[in-house]
Design a protein around this motif. Structure first.
Motif, PDB file in Angstrom:
ATOM      1  N   GLY A 145       0.780  -1.234   0.000  1.00 31.69           N
ATOM      2  CA  GLY A 145       0.000   0.000   0.000  1.00 31.69           C
ATOM      3  C   GLY A 145       0.806   1.274   0.000  1.00 31.69           C
ATOM      4  O   GLY A 145       0.258   2.357  -0.223  1.00 31.69           O
ATOM      5  N   GLY A 146       2.098   1.218   0.242  1.00 33.34           N
ATOM      6  CA  GLY A 146       2.900   2.431   0.375  1.00 33.34           C
ATOM      7  C   GLY A 146       3.357   2.996  -0.953  1.00 33.34           C
ATOM      8  O   GLY A 146       3.552   2.256  -1.918  1.00 33.34           O
ATOM      9  N   SER A 147       3.527   4.321  -0.990  1.00 35.34           N
ATOM     10  CA  SER A 147       4.068   4.967  -2.192  1.00 35.34           C
ATOM     11  C   SER A 147       4.987   6.098  -1.774  1.00 35.34           C
ATOM     12  O   SER A 147       4.739   6.802  -0.784  1.00 35.34           O
ATOM     13  N   LEU A 148       6.081   6.278  -2.548  1.00 33.07           N
ATOM     14  CA  LEU A 148       7.100   7.279  -2.231  1.00 33.07           C
ATOM     15  C   LEU A 148       6.799   8.583  -2.962  1.00 33.07           C
ATOM     16  O   LEU A 148       6.576   8.593  -4.172  1.00 33.07           O
ATOM     17  N   THR A 149       6.808   9.683  -2.217  1.00 33.34           N
ATOM     18  CA  THR A 149       6.655  11.010  -2.808  1.00 33.34           C
ATOM     19  C   THR A 149       7.657  11.956  -2.157  1.00 33.34           C
ATOM     20  O   THR A 149       7.958  11.824  -0.974  1.00 33.34           O
ATOM     21  N   PRO A 150       8.193  12.930  -2.939  1.00 32.21           N
ATOM     22  CA  PRO A 150       8.060  13.052  -4.389  1.00 32.21           C
ATOM     23  C   PRO A 150       8.861  11.966  -5.100  1.00 32.21           C
ATOM     24  O   PRO A 150       9.504  11.141  -4.457  1.00 32.21           O
ATOM     25  N   THR A 151       8.856  11.991  -6.424  1.00 30.08           N
ATOM     26  CA  THR A 151       9.691  11.083  -7.203  1.00 30.08           C
ATOM     27  C   THR A 151      11.154  11.314  -6.853  1.00 30.08           C
ATOM     28  O   THR A 151      11.584  12.456  -6.686  1.00 30.08           O
ATOM     29  N   PHE A 152      11.928  10.232  -6.742  1.00 30.62           N
ATOM     30  CA  PHE A 152      13.310  10.374  -6.289  1.00 30.62           C
ATOM     31  C   PHE A 152      14.129  11.239  -7.229  1.00 30.62           C
ATOM     32  O   PHE A 152      14.057  11.136  -8.448  1.00 30.62           O
ATOM     33  N   ASN A 153      14.954  12.101  -6.607  1.00 30.96           N
ATOM     34  CA  ASN A 153      15.950  12.898  -7.304  1.00 30.96           C
ATOM     35  C   ASN A 153      17.185  12.953  -6.430  1.00 30.96           C
ATOM     36  O   ASN A 153      17.068  13.112  -5.201  1.00 30.96           O
ATOM     37  N   THR A 154      18.351  12.824  -7.019  1.00 30.99           N
ATOM     38  CA  THR A 154      19.599  12.807  -6.253  1.00 30.99           C
ATOM     39  C   THR A 154      19.722  13.985  -5.309  1.00 30.99           C
ATOM     40  O   THR A 154      20.239  13.859  -4.192  1.00 30.99           O
ATOM     41  N   ASN A 155      19.222  15.150  -5.723  1.00 36.92           N
ATOM     42  CA  ASN A 155      19.377  16.371  -4.937  1.00 36.92           C
ATOM     43  C   ASN A 155      18.143  16.722  -4.106  1.00 36.92           C
ATOM     44  O   ASN A 155      18.043  17.831  -3.588  1.00 36.92           O
ATOM     45  N   THR A 156      17.211  15.788  -3.977  1.00 39.01           N
ATOM     46  CA  THR A 156      16.060  15.955  -3.085  1.00 39.01           C
ATOM     47  C   THR A 156      16.276  15.050  -1.886  1.00 39.01           C
ATOM     48  O   THR A 156      16.544  13.854  -2.039  1.00 39.01           O
ATOM     49  N   TYR A 157      16.134  15.613  -0.682  1.00 40.36           N
ATOM     50  CA  TYR A 157      16.564  14.880   0.505  1.00 40.36           C
ATOM     51  C   TYR A 157      15.433  14.505   1.464  1.00 40.36           C
ATOM     52  O   TYR A 157      15.651  13.743   2.398  1.00 40.36           O
ATOM     53  N   LEU A 158      14.231  15.020   1.254  1.00 37.52           N
ATOM     54  CA  LEU A 158      13.107  14.726   2.144  1.00 37.52           C
ATOM     55  C   LEU A 158      11.993  14.038   1.363  1.00 37.52           C
ATOM     56  O   LEU A 158      11.529  14.559   0.336  1.00 37.52           O
ATOM     57  N   TYR A 159      11.517  12.896   1.884  1.00 39.41           N
ATOM     58  CA  TYR A 159      10.485  12.107   1.216  1.00 39.41           C
ATOM     59  C   TYR A 159       9.472  11.591   2.231  1.00 39.41           C
ATOM     60  O   TYR A 159       9.733  11.549   3.438  1.00 39.41           O
ATOM     61  N   ALA A 160       8.323  11.166   1.699  1.00 41.62           N
ATOM     62  CA  ALA A 160       7.329  10.454   2.499  1.00 41.62           C
ATOM     63  C   ALA A 160       6.997   9.148   1.793  1.00 41.62           C
ATOM     64  O   ALA A 160       6.912   9.100   0.557  1.00 41.62           O
ATOM     65  N   PHE A 161       6.844   8.090   2.580  1.00 44.25           N
ATOM     66  CA  PHE A 161       6.356   6.809   2.071  1.00 44.25           C
ATOM     67  C   PHE A 161       5.052   6.567   2.819  1.00 44.25           C
ATOM     68  O   PHE A 161       5.036   6.070   3.945  1.00 44.25           O
ATOM     69  N   SER A 162       3.950   6.993   2.214  1.00 45.01           N
ATOM     70  CA  SER A 162       2.675   7.041   2.924  1.00 45.01           C
ATOM     71  C   SER A 162       1.690   6.020   2.382  1.00 45.01           C
ATOM     72  O   SER A 162       1.872   5.467   1.297  1.00 45.01           O
ATOM     73  N   GLY A 163       0.631   5.790   3.161  1.00 47.83           N
ATOM     74  CA  GLY A 163      -0.410   4.852   2.765  1.00 47.83           C
ATOM     75  C   GLY A 163      -0.078   3.405   3.053  1.00 47.83           C
ATOM     76  O   GLY A 163      -0.773   2.495   2.568  1.00 47.83           O
ATOM     77  N   LEU A 164       0.954   3.139   3.852  1.00 47.36           N
ATOM     78  CA  LEU A 164       1.362   1.759   4.145  1.00 47.36           C
ATOM     79  C   LEU A 164       0.283   1.056   4.955  1.00 47.36           C
ATOM     80  O   LEU A 164      -0.166   1.561   5.991  1.00 47.36           O
ATOM     81  N   THR A 165      -0.144  -0.116   4.501  1.00 52.09           N
ATOM     82  CA  THR A 165      -1.134  -0.908   5.228  1.00 52.09           C
ATOM     83  C   THR A 165      -0.557  -2.228   5.738  1.00 52.09           C
ATOM     84  O   THR A 165      -1.184  -2.906   6.542  1.00 52.09           O
ATOM     85  N   GLY A 166       0.630  -2.593   5.241  1.00 47.80           N
ATOM     86  CA  GLY A 166       1.280  -3.808   5.717  1.00 47.80           C
ATOM     87  C   GLY A 166       1.968  -3.582   7.046  1.00 47.80           C
ATOM     88  O   GLY A 166       1.912  -2.491   7.640  1.00 47.80           O
ATOM     89  N   THR A 167       2.645  -4.594   7.530  1.00 46.88           N
ATOM     90  CA  THR A 167       3.290  -4.527   8.844  1.00 46.88           C
ATOM     91  C   THR A 167       4.805  -4.422   8.756  1.00 46.88           C
ATOM     92  O   THR A 167       5.491  -4.504   9.768  1.00 46.88           O
TER      93      THR A 167
END
Length: 233
Positions: A145-167
């Motif tokens: 259920g999880g998805s990473l935002t924003p799309t990965f970029n070498t020079n972007t350092y903060l992300y969220a992996f949200s919507g996780l429903t697994g354990t």
């Protein structure tokens, strides 16, 4: 060329201290030892004596939930422990040093935010990194259920992996020729092999975990990537 300070972090190990508005230091200095002799021509002469890394002071807003940052400084003060720190500038340079916390303070003024201040005494020789590590070329997380935002970029350092429903979830980081260290909530978990998934990280309750990936090359400033993993069900 002048550089902007916005985005500078003070790291305690692999965890950045939250809500800082100012980082003071480094303040390198050296004593002098007089070497004047009868042959000095009437002028005093000197040689360099003991060196001192000085102090690093921080100011910001008090965040009691920053357990691996502000509260880690408080815990270091009470225990007297020597910790590893990094001042990480956004343009790739860094100071890495060991230090002991000698001051922690807060105060409360009417209609003002509660401030946080701390002072770290540098112990031993600090290291100045002038060239940034190459950084990651890929970063992905896997979990139901999880998805990473924003799309990965070498020079972007903060992300969220949200919507996780697994354990549980795993992390895969790619970066050739680098040491890639993985931390969860400020605690070292493992060194990652480029392109190979990490061991499974458990997250059984609704809430979040902070995943920190430190990509580093010898004698260069590290690149630090942070992912907030949010479990919603």
């Amino acid at each position: 060329m002048a550089q902007l300070a916005m985005g500078t972090k003070l790291m305690v190990g692999a965890y950045s201290i939250a809500e800082l508005t100012s980082i003071g230091g480094m303040e390198l200095s050296a004593d002098t030892v007089e070497t004047t002799t009868l042959d000095s021509g009437g002028w005093r002469t000197f040689m360099q004596g003991l060196k001192d890394g000085g102090e690093v002071s921080v100011e910001g807003y008090f965040n009691p939930g920053d357990t691996n940052g502000q509260i880690a400084l408080y815990n270091s003060f009470t225990s007297g422990s020597l910790l590893s720190y990094t001042i990480l500038f956004p343009f790739g340079a860094s100071w890495t040093f060991s230090g002991i916390v000698t001051k922690v303070s807060t105060k409360a003024d009417l209609e003002d935010s509660v401030p946080f201040e701390a002072t770290i005494k540098v112990s031993g020789q600090p290291s100045l990194g002038l060239t940034a590590s190459a950084g990651l070329t890929g970063l992905s997380l896997s979990g139901t259920g999880g998805s990473l935002t924003p799309t990965f970029n070498t020079n972007t350092y903060l992300y969220a992996f949200s919507g996780l429903t697994g354990t549980s979830f795993t992390v895969t980081a790619t970066g050739a020729g680098q040491t890639i260290a993985m931390y969860v909530d400020g605690v070292f978990v493992q060194n990652l092999t480029s392109g190979v998934a990490s061991g499974s990280v458990s997250i059984t309750s609704i809430g979040s975990k902070k995943v920190t990936i430190v990509a580093n090359e010898p004698n260069k400033a590290p690149r630090v990537y942070e992912v907030t993993v949010v479990k919603t069900a």
